[in-house]
Write an enzyme that holds these catalytic residues in place. Structure first.
Site, PDB file in Angstrom:
ATOM      1  CB  SER A 118      -0.892   0.014   1.238  1.00  0.00           C
ATOM      2  OG  SER A 118      -1.530   1.268   1.395  1.00  0.00           O
TER       3      SER A 118
ATOM      4  CE  LYS B 143      -1.406  -4.074   3.153  1.00  0.00           C
ATOM      5  NZ  LYS B 143      -1.565  -5.420   2.536  1.00  0.00           N
TER       6      LYS B 143
ATOM      7  CE1 TYR C 285      -3.659  -1.870   4.976  1.00  0.00           C
ATOM      8  CE2 TYR C 285      -2.979   0.373   4.463  1.00  0.00           C
ATOM      9  CZ  TYR C 285      -3.439  -0.867   4.056  1.00  0.00           C
ATOM     10  OH  TYR C 285      -3.681  -1.093   2.723  1.00  0.00           O
TER      11      TYR C 285
END
Length: 262
Positions: A146, A163, A159
């Protein structure tokens, strides 16, 4: 001639999180390019719908409903695909994601769970797939990272960290598995999947996100799938250890969560 290099005839792919969104679009794109596909997700009915579309393209498909947060299930998925489809050439590590959270409510367990779901699952599936891939012609591994793995945004600590770890895992795995197996990733931006349903249904928020994106729109799942077909095929045969950014050109988060200062 150039389009022939994007064909995947005779190849077998496994795709996790393939019941909807990017995973489903990827499974269909790989099948359209000529690959047989094994797909896994939690919801059997969603897998069945995707499988029907793959069969309509004239390709073989194996569905494996399972909880991909269980690493033993991830490992078994690779073995099942190779056993039922005869070989294994392409691995798409699509499963992942983590809910936003504030810093003080991001406990170590939450952080470790994000790492496990985004990185450990990718490692487990790839590790299980490698012996099968080496039995054939080698192959290609593609992960879904991401843009949050390279930029900073409030509320995305777990998150973004996971990633970013997956992106560097890609570079390291590519070194370990060269030259017979290529390993790459796609760093996605805001894509119109079920994860953004709430946003898509609120025109003002959606407009703000579009305005903050240089291309002035959100991505579509098939656009990520197209990048995965490229990285999986002979067309991408000189690419390994890279993170391809398919994000509409954004250099900072296009969605602010409005979290206050501490």
């Amino acid at each position: 001639m150039i389009l022939d290099n994007f064909r995947l005839d005779g190849r077998v792919a496994v795709v996790t999180g393939a019941g909807r969104g990017i995973g489903a679009a990827t499974a269909l794109a790989l099948a359209e390019a000529g690959a047989d596909v094994a797909i896994a997700a939690r919801t059997a009915t969603q897998l069945d719908e995707v499988a029907d579309k793959i069969r309509a393209l004239g390709r073989r498909v194996v569905t494996v409903p399972c909880d991909l947060s269980e690493l033993s299930a991830v490992t078994a998925f690779a073995d099942t695909a190779a056993a039922e489809l005869g070989r294994l050439d392409i691995v798409v590590n699509n499963v992942g994601g983590t809910m936003p959270n504030t810093f003080l409510t991001t406990g170590t367990e939450f952080l470790e769970e994000a790492f496990r779901f985004n990185v450990s699952t990718a490692h487990a599936l790839t590790r299980a797939a490698v012996p099968h891939m080496l039995n054939g012609d080698g192959g290609s591994v593609v992960g879904i990272s991401s843009m949050m793995g390279r930029t900073a945004g409030r509320g995305f600590l777990a998150y973004g960290t996971a990633k970013a770890a997956l992106a560097h895992w890609t570079r390291l795995a590519a070194t370990d598995l060269a030259p017979r197996i290529r390993v790459n990733a796609v760093a996605v931006g805001s894509v119109l999947t079920s994860a953004l349903d709430v946003v898509a249904q609120q025109p003002e928020i959606k407009q703000r996100m579009e305005d903050a994106t240089p291309l002035h729109r959100l991505g579509e799942p098939w656009e990520i799938a197209a990048a995965i077909v490229y990285l999986s095929s002979r067309a991408g045969g000189y690419v390994t250890g890279k993170v391809l950014e398919v994000d509409g050109g954004i250099e900072s988060p296009n969605l602010e969560l409005g979290l206050p200062d501490l």
